[in-house]
Design a protein around this motif. Structure first.
Motif, PDB file in Angstrom:
ATOM      1  N   GLU A  80       0.836  -1.206   0.000  1.00 36.55           N
ATOM      2  CA  GLU A  80       0.000   0.000   0.000  1.00 36.55           C
ATOM      3  C   GLU A  80       0.871   1.257   0.000  1.00 36.55           C
ATOM      4  O   GLU A  80       0.519   2.270  -0.622  1.00 36.55           O
ATOM      5  CB  GLU A  80      -0.921   0.020   1.227  1.00 36.55           C
ATOM      6  CG  GLU A  80      -2.037  -1.003   1.231  1.00 36.55           C
ATOM      7  CD  GLU A  80      -3.210  -0.658   0.322  1.00 36.55           C
ATOM      8  OE1 GLU A  80      -3.216   0.459  -0.255  1.00 36.55           O
ATOM      9  OE2 GLU A  80      -4.112  -1.509   0.182  1.00 36.55           O
ATOM     10  N   TYR A 114     -15.488   2.386   5.858  1.00 40.51           N
ATOM     11  CA  TYR A 114     -14.271   1.959   6.536  1.00 40.51           C
ATOM     12  C   TYR A 114     -14.324   2.368   8.007  1.00 40.51           C
ATOM     13  O   TYR A 114     -15.176   3.175   8.408  1.00 40.51           O
ATOM     14  CB  TYR A 114     -13.031   2.542   5.856  1.00 40.51           C
ATOM     15  CG  TYR A 114     -12.889   2.095   4.416  1.00 40.51           C
ATOM     16  CD1 TYR A 114     -12.558   0.771   4.120  1.00 40.51           C
ATOM     17  CD2 TYR A 114     -13.106   2.982   3.361  1.00 40.51           C
ATOM     18  CE1 TYR A 114     -12.446   0.340   2.801  1.00 40.51           C
ATOM     19  CE2 TYR A 114     -12.989   2.562   2.039  1.00 40.51           C
ATOM     20  CZ  TYR A 114     -12.665   1.244   1.777  1.00 40.51           C
ATOM     21  OH  TYR A 114     -12.558   0.823   0.478  1.00 40.51           O
ATOM     22  N   ASP A 116     -12.512   6.893   4.060  1.00 41.91           N
ATOM     23  CA  ASP A 116     -11.189   6.562   3.537  1.00 41.91           C
ATOM     24  C   ASP A 116     -10.599   5.305   4.171  1.00 41.91           C
ATOM     25  O   ASP A 116     -10.632   5.134   5.389  1.00 41.91           O
ATOM     26  CB  ASP A 116     -10.222   7.732   3.758  1.00 41.91           C
ATOM     27  CG  ASP A 116     -10.625   8.974   2.988  1.00 41.91           C
ATOM     28  OD1 ASP A 116     -11.092   8.824   1.839  1.00 41.91           O
ATOM     29  OD2 ASP A 116     -10.487  10.084   3.544  1.00 41.91           O
ATOM     30  N   PHE A 117     -10.047   4.457   3.336  1.00 38.65           N
ATOM     31  CA  PHE A 117      -9.324   3.264   3.769  1.00 38.65           C
ATOM     32  C   PHE A 117      -8.069   3.673   4.532  1.00 38.65           C
ATOM     33  O   PHE A 117      -7.407   4.643   4.171  1.00 38.65           O
ATOM     34  CB  PHE A 117      -8.942   2.457   2.529  1.00 38.65           C
ATOM     35  CG  PHE A 117      -8.192   1.192   2.803  1.00 38.65           C
ATOM     36  CD1 PHE A 117      -8.868   0.016   3.094  1.00 38.65           C
ATOM     37  CD2 PHE A 117      -6.809   1.163   2.739  1.00 38.65           C
ATOM     38  CE1 PHE A 117      -8.176  -1.164   3.317  1.00 38.65           C
ATOM     39  CE2 PHE A 117      -6.105  -0.011   2.966  1.00 38.65           C
ATOM     40  CZ  PHE A 117      -6.793  -1.170   3.262  1.00 38.65           C
ATOM     41  N   SER A 118      -7.736   2.934   5.597  1.00 36.78           N
ATOM     42  CA  SER A 118      -6.567   3.291   6.399  1.00 36.78           C
ATOM     43  C   SER A 118      -5.865   2.041   6.922  1.00 36.78           C
ATOM     44  O   SER A 118      -6.309   0.909   6.695  1.00 36.78           O
ATOM     45  CB  SER A 118      -6.974   4.184   7.574  1.00 36.78           C
ATOM     46  OG  SER A 118      -7.651   3.426   8.563  1.00 36.78           O
ATOM     47  N   ASP A 169      -7.824  -0.549   8.821  1.00 35.35           N
ATOM     48  CA  ASP A 169      -8.595  -1.487   8.008  1.00 35.35           C
ATOM     49  C   ASP A 169      -7.736  -2.676   7.604  1.00 35.35           C
ATOM     50  O   ASP A 169      -8.215  -3.817   7.569  1.00 35.35           O
ATOM     51  CB  ASP A 169      -9.159  -0.778   6.767  1.00 35.35           C
ATOM     52  CG  ASP A 169     -10.183   0.283   7.120  1.00 35.35           C
ATOM     53  OD1 ASP A 169     -11.222  -0.078   7.701  1.00 35.35           O
ATOM     54  OD2 ASP A 169      -9.943   1.462   6.832  1.00 35.35           O
ATOM     55  N   TYR A 180     -17.435  -5.728   3.468  1.00 32.42           N
ATOM     56  CA  TYR A 180     -16.246  -4.941   3.813  1.00 32.42           C
ATOM     57  C   TYR A 180     -14.979  -5.718   3.471  1.00 32.42           C
ATOM     58  O   TYR A 180     -14.038  -5.178   2.861  1.00 32.42           O
ATOM     59  CB  TYR A 180     -16.314  -4.635   5.310  1.00 32.42           C
ATOM     60  CG  TYR A 180     -15.064  -4.115   5.964  1.00 32.42           C
ATOM     61  CD1 TYR A 180     -14.649  -2.793   5.793  1.00 32.42           C
ATOM     62  CD2 TYR A 180     -14.308  -4.938   6.805  1.00 32.42           C
ATOM     63  CE1 TYR A 180     -13.508  -2.307   6.437  1.00 32.42           C
ATOM     64  CE2 TYR A 180     -13.170  -4.460   7.442  1.00 32.42           C
ATOM     65  CZ  TYR A 180     -12.775  -3.152   7.254  1.00 32.42           C
ATOM     66  OH  TYR A 180     -11.647  -2.680   7.890  1.00 32.42           O
ATOM     67  N   LYS A 221     -14.419  -6.103  -0.361  1.00 30.09           N
ATOM     68  CA  LYS A 221     -13.986  -4.823  -0.953  1.00 30.09           C
ATOM     69  C   LYS A 221     -12.491  -4.617  -0.709  1.00 30.09           C
ATOM     70  O   LYS A 221     -11.760  -4.185  -1.611  1.00 30.09           O
ATOM     71  CB  LYS A 221     -14.795  -3.686  -0.331  1.00 30.09           C
ATOM     72  CG  LYS A 221     -14.431  -2.303  -0.815  1.00 30.09           C
ATOM     73  CD  LYS A 221     -15.434  -1.269  -0.313  1.00 30.09           C
ATOM     74  CE  LYS A 221     -15.572  -1.312   1.202  1.00 30.09           C
ATOM     75  NZ  LYS A 221     -16.533  -0.316   1.708  1.00 30.09           N
ATOM     76  N   ALA A 222     -12.028  -4.947   0.487  1.00 35.30           N
ATOM     77  CA  ALA A 222     -10.627  -4.720   0.839  1.00 35.30           C
ATOM     78  C   ALA A 222      -9.689  -5.623   0.060  1.00 35.30           C
ATOM     79  O   ALA A 222      -8.607  -5.193  -0.365  1.00 35.30           O
ATOM     80  CB  ALA A 222     -10.431  -4.916   2.336  1.00 35.30           C
ATOM     81  N   ARG A 232      -8.229  -4.737  -3.449  1.00 39.99           N
ATOM     82  CA  ARG A 232      -7.265  -3.658  -3.614  1.00 39.99           C
ATOM     83  C   ARG A 232      -5.993  -4.194  -4.279  1.00 39.99           C
ATOM     84  O   ARG A 232      -5.502  -5.283  -3.933  1.00 39.99           O
ATOM     85  CB  ARG A 232      -6.917  -3.031  -2.255  1.00 39.99           C
ATOM     86  CG  ARG A 232      -8.094  -2.323  -1.599  1.00 39.99           C
ATOM     87  CD  ARG A 232      -7.703  -1.730  -0.240  1.00 39.99           C
ATOM     88  NE  ARG A 232      -6.712  -0.667  -0.365  1.00 39.99           N
ATOM     89  CZ  ARG A 232      -6.993   0.603  -0.629  1.00 39.99           C
ATOM     90  NH1 ARG A 232      -8.254   0.976  -0.820  1.00 39.99           N
ATOM     91  NH2 ARG A 232      -6.031   1.502  -0.713  1.00 39.99           N
TER      92      ARG A 232
END
Length: 209
Positions: free
Chosen positions: A23, A147, A152-154, A157, A183, A186-187, A190
């Motif tokens: 990431e 999230y 926003d994704f962080s 998460d 959830y 979706k993650a 990425r």
């Protein structure tokens, strides 16, 4: 020139750190270690006396514990916005989730996995609730926003999704409800997650696992 090395194993919490590194777009070397043997070598114990992974070495800085590494990387790469800035009101909630996931969620999962029965007195002393309570807590939050910290994704998460993977896929101790399943799915779409999974799959093949 700055260097970064991750000591890890494809069947460990090091997978979470690999995702975080992806990431962040952080280049690094990885050194896979076998459980019970290489992790207990005198050389490695100088880096991590607990004899476990992951351990991240950034130049002369040695960091163990998954959450500590993830938080360190988030602050090292502020441009990726994987953690709220120090002056952001969400910084407190970020810390809250980071410690709930480590200090409550994971021990509660361990109790279920190993069928540990805690008395009310023991649970009071240990300071964390049953897994079902924590499941409801994150479900209530994620039913209202995409999230843990909002839109926003962080980094938190990443930490939670890693635990949900362990709970639902690897140990089968907590089937995901609809909110958590959406959830989670979706993650794991990425690009950084997919990149980290490929790396760890290749590492497992290299190690003959």
């Amino acid at each position: 020139m700055s260097t970064m090395t991750l000591y890890t194993n494809p069947h460990s919490r090091g997978v979470t750190v690999s995702w975080m590194l992806a990431e962040c777009g952080q280049t690094h070397e990885y050194i896979p270690l076998a459980f019970k043997t290489e992790m207990k070598s005198a050389e490695y114990l100088k880096l991590n006396p607990a004899g476990k992974v992951p351990t991240l070495v950034h130049d002369d800085i040695v960091i163990s514990e998954t959450a500590a590494i993830v938080a360190y990387l988030a602050d090292l790469h502020l441009d990726k916005k994987l953690a709220p800035s120090l002056d952001n009101p969400l910084r407190g909630e970020y810390y809250k989730w980071l410690f709930i996931i480590c200090n409550q969620f994971e021990p509660a999962m361990t109790d279920v996995k190993y069928k540990i029965k805690l008395s009310d007195e023991m649970r009071f002393a240990l300071g964390y609730p049953e897994l079902s309570v924590l499941e409801k807590q994150v479900t209530d939050v994620l039913s209202k926003r995409p999230y843990l910290l909002g839109k926003d994704f962080s980094a938190v998460d990443i930490m939670l999704v890693a635990l949900l993977a362990a709970a639902s896929e690897y140990t089968k101790i907590m089937p995901l409800n609809d909110v958590l399943a959406a959830y989670y799915q979706k993650a794991i779409t990425r690009p950084a997650f997919i990149e980290a999974q490929k790396l760890n799959t290749n590492m497992a093949k290299e190690m003959g696992l």
